[in-house]
Design an enzyme around this catalytic site. Structure first.
Site, PDB file in Angstrom:
ATOM      1  CB  CYS A   1      -0.940   0.002   1.206  1.00  0.00           C
ATOM      2  SG  CYS A   1      -2.118  -1.359   1.190  1.00  0.00           S
TER       3      CYS A   1
ATOM      4  CG  HIS B   1      -6.294   1.930  -0.089  1.00  0.00           C
ATOM      5  ND1 HIS B   1      -5.127   2.469  -0.608  1.00  0.00           N
ATOM      6  CD2 HIS B   1      -5.897   0.948   0.784  1.00  0.00           C
ATOM      7  CE1 HIS B   1      -4.089   1.853  -0.084  1.00  0.00           C
ATOM      8  NE2 HIS B   1      -4.523   0.925   0.761  1.00  0.00           N
TER       9      HIS B   1
END
Length: 378
Positions: free
Chosen positions: A81, A324
């Site tokens: 991430c 995201h």
């Protein structure tokens, strides 16, 4: 080094080929910089080659070469991430060699292209395999354990977490690139949402999306300078560390970035932080130096990090409400900050931004990048 242009697709559930996402974000960034692909000396991509995206395609560097019809240095930086922030950090290191004038940085991912079960299983590979994975410790569960420790230690409540979610959804409402654009979410909905992993409710968790973001890093002087760029990594699992409720990778990367910039945390006017979970945003306030340990709850309760507060955080809506798409997230944070610094953020515009900070996290504090931008002139 300077940010010359930025681009970003809408973060959404819309089915779209990765090449289309890359193209859209990249050429928005190039047009914003008044450059063409002929002016680009190198490309740094971030992508996690997720098998569940349905495309059966890897080797992103050569995919980009075919897409742009260019033969030039292209590298791929997979970093979970934190991929977008790590790609920018990597591009900065490359630029400092002196051999590259303009570098295109792109993060992209397709997260909403398969069954949630398959995507969740693939994301679990980012957790520790012997103890965590065998116990079904996916990221919501892992972060829930951290949140429990944090809340017990510092008298943080689920109401405080709800305030973070509510703030970020309010901001995303005004962001045309956000997954929750023009979608109202009430405090009642947040408080009544189902528990995913106690104390985290559904609205405490970031939302997956498909999307891409890009920027042009340049040695040419422009109005946005990157004055701090740092990356730190830590042990994979939170239980391996001395302290679960403070993530050392954030602390160290922030200290390094502030040292490079020659400023203190109190001089930051706006920030995009990695709110993969609402508890992570609160912990990040402290680790970045915006307040003392255990004091983050005061910032959210007093509205200090609201869009009209002293230190607006996640004006884009954050991972929580903007969405995201893993590798695209870190670059999208820079997109938001550049738009704010150029007074191009529309209804979510913050005034008087001179210094801005972006924090991008991989795993549960495993890899962290911190970038500090400065508005030059004006």
């Amino acid at each position: 080094m300077f940010i010359k242009g930025v681009g970003m697709t809408k973060f959404s559930t819309e089915e779209c080929q990765s090449t289309h996402l890359i193209y859209e974000a990249s050429f928005e960034a190039l047009n914003d910089s008044s450059l063409s692909m002929n002016d680009v000396d190198a490309i740094v991509l971030s992508n996690n080659d997720i098998l569940s995206n349905g495309e059966r395609q890897r080797h992103s560097a050569s995919v980009a070469s075919s897409l742009f019809q260019k033969k030039l240095p292209i590298i791929t930086v997979p970093s979970g991430c934190s991929g977008g922030g790590t790609a920018l950090w990597t591009a900065g290191k490359i630029m400092k060699t002196g051999n590259y004038k303009n570098i295109l940085v792109v993060g992209f991912e397709k997260m909403v292209s398969n069954l949630s079960k398959k995507v969740t299983d693939e994301m679990m590979m980012g957790t520790e395999r012997i103890h965590e994975q065998t116990e079904g410790m996916n990221f919501p569960a892992e972060n829930a354990l951290v949140a429990q420790q944090y809340m017990m230690s510092y008298d943080v409540t689920m109401d405080d977490l709800a305030l973070v979610a509510y703030k970020n959804h309010q901001n995303a409402f005004h962001n045309p690139k956000a997954r929750f654009y023009k979608k109202k979410v009430s405090m009642e909905e947040i408080n009544n949402s189902p528990v995913v992993a106690s104390p985290l409710r559904l609205f405490d968790c970031s939302i997956p999306a498909n999307g891409a973001a890009a920027l042009v890093l340049s040695s040419d002087n422009t109005d946005i300078e990157v004055v701090g760029s740092a990356e730190e990594s830590d042990y994979l699992a939170p239980f391996e560390r001395d302290e679960m409720t403070s993530w050392e990778a954030t602390v160290k990367s922030a200290q390094e970035a502030f040292s490079q910039a020659g400023i203190s945390p109190s001089e930051i006017n706006i920030a995009e932080v990695h709110d993969a979970f609402t508890s992570v945003e609160l912990i990040s306030y402290e680790d970045l130096g915006f307040c003392g340990k255990g004091e983050a709850k005061n910032l959210i309760r007093k509205g200090i990090t609201n869009i009209n507060g002293k230190l607006p955080v996640n004006t884009s809506g954050g991972l929580k409400a903007k969405g995201h798409p893993i590798s695209a997230t870190g670059v999208s944070q820079i997109y938001e900050l550049v738009k704010q610094m150029r007074n191009e953020a529309g209804e979510r515009q913050v005034s008087g931004v001179k210094y801005a900070l972006a924090q991008n996290i991989g795993g549960a504090g495993s890899t962290v990048t911190v970038h500090i931008l400065k508005k030059v002139g004006g």
